[in-house]
Design a protein around this motif. Structure first.
Motif, PDB file in Angstrom:
ATOM      1  N   LYS A  65      63.172  40.066  -1.373  1.00  0.00           N
ATOM      2  CA  LYS A  65      63.219  40.968  -2.498  1.00  0.00           C
ATOM      3  C   LYS A  65      64.593  40.966  -3.261  1.00  0.00           C
ATOM      4  O   LYS A  65      65.692  40.791  -2.445  1.00  0.00           O
ATOM      5  CB  LYS A  65      63.116  42.704  -1.992  1.00  0.00           C
ATOM      6  CG  LYS A  65      63.198  43.896  -3.268  1.00  0.00           C
ATOM      7  CD  LYS A  65      62.858  44.921  -2.661  1.00  0.00           C
ATOM      8  CE  LYS A  65      62.734  46.277  -3.724  1.00  0.00           C
ATOM      9  NZ  LYS A  65      62.435  47.309  -3.084  1.00  0.00           N
ATOM     10  N   LEU A  66      64.645  40.865  -4.433  1.00  0.00           N
ATOM     11  CA  LEU A  66      65.934  40.759  -5.092  1.00  0.00           C
ATOM     12  C   LEU A  66      66.854  41.997  -5.345  1.00  0.00           C
ATOM     13  O   LEU A  66      65.961  42.993  -6.157  1.00  0.00           O
ATOM     14  CB  LEU A  66      65.747  39.840  -6.520  1.00  0.00           C
ATOM     15  CG  LEU A  66      65.117  38.531  -6.289  1.00  0.00           C
ATOM     16  CD1 LEU A  66      64.981  37.838  -7.766  1.00  0.00           C
ATOM     17  CD2 LEU A  66      65.849  37.687  -5.419  1.00  0.00           C
ATOM     18  N   ASP A  67      68.120  42.086  -5.493  1.00  0.00           N
ATOM     19  CA  ASP A  67      68.843  43.182  -5.945  1.00  0.00           C
ATOM     20  C   ASP A  67      69.666  42.437  -7.057  1.00  0.00           C
ATOM     21  O   ASP A  67      70.807  41.852  -6.656  1.00  0.00           O
ATOM     22  CB  ASP A  67      69.510  43.970  -4.782  1.00  0.00           C
ATOM     23  CG  ASP A  67      70.416  45.097  -5.454  1.00  0.00           C
ATOM     24  OD1 ASP A  67      70.497  45.171  -6.667  1.00  0.00           O
ATOM     25  OD2 ASP A  67      70.984  45.858  -4.430  1.00  0.00           O
ATOM     26  N   ARG A  68      69.428  42.491  -8.286  1.00  0.00           N
ATOM     27  CA  ARG A  68      70.151  41.770  -9.110  1.00  0.00           C
ATOM     28  C   ARG A  68      71.438  42.372  -9.438  1.00  0.00           C
ATOM     29  O   ARG A  68      72.260  41.517  -9.665  1.00  0.00           O
ATOM     30  CB  ARG A  68      69.413  41.761 -10.558  1.00  0.00           C
ATOM     31  CG  ARG A  68      67.780  41.000 -10.362  1.00  0.00           C
ATOM     32  CD  ARG A  68      67.215  41.093 -11.794  1.00  0.00           C
ATOM     33  NE  ARG A  68      65.703  40.712 -11.563  1.00  0.00           N
ATOM     34  CZ  ARG A  68      65.543  39.273 -11.559  1.00  0.00           C
ATOM     35  NH1 ARG A  68      66.281  38.314 -11.879  1.00  0.00           N
ATOM     36  NH2 ARG A  68      64.276  38.777 -11.338  1.00  0.00           N
ATOM     37  N   ALA A  69      71.495  43.864  -9.428  1.00  0.00           N
ATOM     38  CA  ALA A  69      72.680  44.272  -9.714  1.00  0.00           C
ATOM     39  C   ALA A  69      73.735  43.946  -8.493  1.00  0.00           C
ATOM     40  O   ALA A  69      74.994  43.539  -8.887  1.00  0.00           O
ATOM     41  CB  ALA A  69      72.830  45.762  -9.625  1.00  0.00           C
ATOM     42  N   GLN A  70      73.556  43.661  -7.306  1.00  0.00           N
ATOM     43  CA  GLN A  70      74.264  43.354  -6.105  1.00  0.00           C
ATOM     44  C   GLN A  70      74.212  41.723  -5.846  1.00  0.00           C
ATOM     45  O   GLN A  70      75.166  41.225  -5.180  1.00  0.00           O
ATOM     46  CB  GLN A  70      73.877  44.152  -4.971  1.00  0.00           C
ATOM     47  CG  GLN A  70      74.002  45.543  -5.378  1.00  0.00           C
ATOM     48  CD  GLN A  70      75.502  46.176  -5.251  1.00  0.00           C
ATOM     49  OE1 GLN A  70      76.303  45.544  -4.892  1.00  0.00           O
ATOM     50  NE2 GLN A  70      75.627  47.327  -6.150  1.00  0.00           N
ATOM     51  N   ARG A  71      73.489  41.115  -6.627  1.00  0.00           N
ATOM     52  CA  ARG A  71      73.137  39.763  -6.319  1.00  0.00           C
ATOM     53  C   ARG A  71      73.027  39.467  -4.913  1.00  0.00           C
ATOM     54  O   ARG A  71      73.704  38.831  -4.337  1.00  0.00           O
ATOM     55  CB  ARG A  71      74.491  39.047  -6.969  1.00  0.00           C
ATOM     56  CG  ARG A  71      74.792  38.955  -8.462  1.00  0.00           C
ATOM     57  CD  ARG A  71      76.017  38.422  -8.879  1.00  0.00           C
ATOM     58  NE  ARG A  71      75.682  36.930  -8.354  1.00  0.00           N
ATOM     59  CZ  ARG A  71      75.146  35.923  -9.223  1.00  0.00           C
ATOM     60  NH1 ARG A  71      74.389  36.135 -10.290  1.00  0.00           N
ATOM     61  NH2 ARG A  71      75.093  34.741  -8.815  1.00  0.00           N
ATOM     62  N   ARG A  72      71.986  40.105  -4.516  1.00  0.00           N
ATOM     63  CA  ARG A  72      71.658  40.368  -3.069  1.00  0.00           C
ATOM     64  C   ARG A  72      70.263  40.003  -2.753  1.00  0.00           C
ATOM     65  O   ARG A  72      69.258  40.385  -3.768  1.00  0.00           O
ATOM     66  CB  ARG A  72      72.075  41.509  -2.315  1.00  0.00           C
ATOM     67  CG  ARG A  72      71.730  41.603  -1.022  1.00  0.00           C
ATOM     68  CD  ARG A  72      72.497  43.095  -0.420  1.00  0.00           C
ATOM     69  NE  ARG A  72      72.077  44.067  -1.086  1.00  0.00           N
ATOM     70  CZ  ARG A  72      72.393  45.209  -0.993  1.00  0.00           C
ATOM     71  NH1 ARG A  72      73.669  45.395  -0.320  1.00  0.00           N
ATOM     72  NH2 ARG A  72      71.703  46.302  -1.506  1.00  0.00           N
ATOM     73  N   VAL A  73      69.889  39.294  -1.597  1.00  0.00           N
ATOM     74  CA  VAL A  73      68.281  39.090  -1.428  1.00  0.00           C
ATOM     75  C   VAL A  73      68.288  39.738  -0.102  1.00  0.00           C
ATOM     76  O   VAL A  73      68.766  39.595   1.128  1.00  0.00           O
ATOM     77  CB  VAL A  73      68.250  37.351  -1.421  1.00  0.00           C
ATOM     78  CG1 VAL A  73      66.754  37.337  -1.019  1.00  0.00           C
ATOM     79  CG2 VAL A  73      68.545  36.845  -2.614  1.00  0.00           C
TER      80      VAL A  73
ATOM     81  N   VAL B 148      74.873  30.241  -8.545  1.00  0.00           N
ATOM     82  CA  VAL B 148      76.249  30.546  -9.296  1.00  0.00           C
ATOM     83  C   VAL B 148      75.669  31.013 -10.801  1.00  0.00           C
ATOM     84  O   VAL B 148      74.645  30.754 -11.327  1.00  0.00           O
ATOM     85  CB  VAL B 148      77.110  29.131  -9.317  1.00  0.00           C
ATOM     86  CG1 VAL B 148      77.533  29.072  -7.744  1.00  0.00           C
ATOM     87  CG2 VAL B 148      76.606  28.077 -10.104  1.00  0.00           C
ATOM     88  N   ASP B 149      76.676  31.475 -11.507  1.00  0.00           N
ATOM     89  CA  ASP B 149      76.477  31.887 -12.812  1.00  0.00           C
ATOM     90  C   ASP B 149      75.955  30.902 -13.818  1.00  0.00           C
ATOM     91  O   ASP B 149      75.217  31.393 -14.593  1.00  0.00           O
ATOM     92  CB  ASP B 149      77.841  32.545 -13.189  1.00  0.00           C
ATOM     93  CG  ASP B 149      78.382  33.847 -12.554  1.00  0.00           C
ATOM     94  OD1 ASP B 149      77.526  34.513 -11.972  1.00  0.00           O
ATOM     95  OD2 ASP B 149      79.354  34.347 -12.695  1.00  0.00           O
ATOM     96  N   GLY B 150      76.478  29.841 -13.754  1.00  0.00           N
ATOM     97  CA  GLY B 150      76.000  28.672 -14.558  1.00  0.00           C
ATOM     98  C   GLY B 150      74.693  28.352 -14.412  1.00  0.00           C
ATOM     99  O   GLY B 150      73.902  27.859 -15.140  1.00  0.00           O
TER     100      GLY B 150
ATOM    101  N   LEU C  45      67.636  34.119  -9.501  1.00  0.00           N
ATOM    102  CA  LEU C  45      68.953  34.730  -8.827  1.00  0.00           C
ATOM    103  C   LEU C  45      69.149  33.608  -7.546  1.00  0.00           C
ATOM    104  O   LEU C  45      70.364  33.657  -7.364  1.00  0.00           O
ATOM    105  CB  LEU C  45      68.777  36.217  -8.182  1.00  0.00           C
ATOM    106  CG  LEU C  45      69.813  36.831  -7.502  1.00  0.00           C
ATOM    107  CD1 LEU C  45      71.118  37.119  -8.322  1.00  0.00           C
ATOM    108  CD2 LEU C  45      69.509  38.017  -7.035  1.00  0.00           C
ATOM    109  N   ALA C  46      68.127  33.176  -6.805  1.00  0.00           N
ATOM    110  CA  ALA C  46      68.424  32.468  -5.698  1.00  0.00           C
ATOM    111  C   ALA C  46      67.196  31.416  -5.553  1.00  0.00           C
ATOM    112  O   ALA C  46      66.484  31.622  -6.073  1.00  0.00           O
ATOM    113  CB  ALA C  46      68.503  33.241  -4.523  1.00  0.00           C
ATOM    114  N   ARG C  47      67.405  30.683  -4.524  1.00  0.00           N
ATOM    115  CA  ARG C  47      66.118  29.599  -4.250  1.00  0.00           C
ATOM    116  C   ARG C  47      66.152  29.446  -2.818  1.00  0.00           C
ATOM    117  O   ARG C  47      66.944  29.286  -2.071  1.00  0.00           O
ATOM    118  CB  ARG C  47      66.495  28.419  -5.019  1.00  0.00           C
ATOM    119  CG  ARG C  47      67.595  27.738  -4.729  1.00  0.00           C
ATOM    120  CD  ARG C  47      68.131  26.470  -5.391  1.00  0.00           C
ATOM    121  NE  ARG C  47      69.323  25.666  -5.397  1.00  0.00           N
ATOM    122  CZ  ARG C  47      70.171  25.520  -6.283  1.00  0.00           C
ATOM    123  NH1 ARG C  47      69.739  26.110  -7.603  1.00  0.00           N
ATOM    124  NH2 ARG C  47      71.312  25.111  -5.769  1.00  0.00           N
TER     125      ARG C  47
END
Length: 419
Positions: free
Chosen positions: A357-365, A284-286, A309-311
């Motif tokens: 692979k991270l897609d930071r703009a779409q917040r996607r893995v 989440v954003d926090g 971005l993720a774990r």
């Protein structure tokens, strides 16, 4: 009289062996008939005593006793080398034999051989005493009709074209026998599930013969009672139209399918690589960046912060997580020998197995298999379509779905040893 060539026991009046044709004695020993060779024989000649006849179970013709093959169709009465058993009943008088339902030369039932006077019936092609052909018996008998081929009577088995051609009959109106193509059996086989063993070879093959096929530990069409990770009724394969669908039936451990192309993951998706079960959690954003911590006006010393971005959380059979791997690089590689996260004790992992692979703009893995030997599998709930060659796992059983049977496993289908 016993033949010195083959051991066949022949009637006392025979000159030629009825089995091999060997000459038994000189023709001078035969009493010549009183009439000339072209005159009618006595109306009622004395019957010749012969042992009981062997009745052919294939064509219905009676044969002389002790013969090995039927004189009409060649059916084998007894194996080679077996001695004919001695007749257990007294000799019987020769009776007219019923003609088989095949094409043959028409001979009067009460004709006598014009050479030796022996009674001649329709079942004989040659005289058993002097060897005179049936055609000469016919030509010497004034009352006999001309030898003409005739079709079998109604109700008799139909002749095919080969038999008709051998007997000089026109093939029109005859029934041609049909032989089915053996290869058609394989073409009729439906889809199947092929078990993939740990060494990469094929194991048990399960045919899918119904529109709905359930798999489970104790219930369903395919049961695997030795797998403790399976629910009683675990998954279902259902055919709708020309397509097949794989559905999880609310099992505890779900169904894993092997990916062929990069797949976008959502929060909570579970990935299986080697023996590692990893659950993805999107932060989440926090949690993305907490910023530096200041304690009593002093900044806390530690590893430089990286926006994440993720774990990936490592799940164990104990039901609790063990290690946590944050995804903060643009691409994180997991392998057995090389990568950002390494599991050196997992022999089912390839050297470089999978990447996230991270897609930071779409917040996607996005997960992508790196050509590993054992592949990367993603857990799914609900239903998904399966195609020819798809691989899925339930419990510790790995299956390949074949829409049509194939001979061997493709080299890229499944392996077991890591690269």
């Amino acid at each position: 009289m016993q033949c010195s060539n083959c051991g066949r026991v022949n009637p006392a009046s025979a000159v030629y062996c009825l089995d091999c044709g060997h000459k038994l004695r000189e023709t001078a020993n035969i009493a010549a008939p009183q009439a000339g060779p072209f005159t009618s024989a006595p109306a009622s000649p004395a019957p010749i005593a012969v042992p009981p006849l062997d009745h052919c179970l294939r064509c219905g013709v009676d044969n002389p006793p002790g013969v090995r093959f039927c004189r009409m169709c060649g059916f084998e009465f007894r194996p080679s080398g077996e001695s004919p058993a001695a007749p257990s009943s007294p000799p019987l008088a020769l009776a007219p034999v019923v003609a088989p339902q095949v094409l043959q030369t028409v001979v009067p039932a009460a004709a006598n051989c014009p050479r030796c006077g022996t009674a001649f019936d329709r079942s004989m092609s040659f005289c058993g005493v002097c060897g005179l052909p049936a055609s000469e018996v016919l030509s010497c008998s004034p009352a006999s009709p001309a030898a003409t081929p005739s079709l079998p009577p109604p109700g008799a088995p139909a002749l095919n074209k080969v038999a008709a051609a051998a007997l000089g009959i026109e093939p029109s109106g005859l029934v041609e026998s049909r032989t089915d193509n053996f290869g058609a059996v394989a073409a009729q086989a439906g889809p199947q599930l092929v078990t993939i063993l740990k060494d990469g070879s094929e194991g048990t093959i399960h045919r899918i013969g119904s529109p709905v096929t359930d798999l489970g530990r104790f219930e369903g069409n395919i049961t695997l009672p030795d797998d403790p990770y399976l629910s009683p009724r675990h998954a279902r394969i259902q055919k709708r139209g020309e397509r097949h669908y794989l559905r999880d039936l609310g099992s505890v451990n779900g169904v894993f399918y092997r990916i062929r192309e990069p797949v976008d993951l959502a929060h909570g998706d579970v990935v299986l690589v080697g023996q590692q079960v990893l659950r993805l959690e999107i932060l989440v954003d926090g949690e993305v960046s907490l910023g530096p911590v200041i304690n009593y006006g002093v900044m806390l010393f530690g590893t430089p912060e990286q926006p994440r971005l993720a774990r990936l959380i490592q799940l164990t059979s104990e039901g609790i997580p063990r290690d946590v791997f944050h995804l903060y690089r643009d691409e994180t590689v997991i392998g057995r020998e090389s990568g950002d996260v390494v599991f050196t004790d997992d022999v089912f992992l390839s050297r470089r197995h999978v990447s996230f692979k991270l897609d930071r703009a779409q917040r996607r893995v996005q997960v992508r298999d790196l050509g590993s030997s054992n592949g990367t599998l993603v857990l799914f709930r609900g239903e998904r379509e399966i195609a020819d060659g798809d691989v899925f796992r339930i419990g510790h059983h790995l299956f390949r779905f074949d829409a049509s049977p194939r001979g061997t496993i493709a080299s890229t289908a499944q392996g077991s040893t890591a690269r």
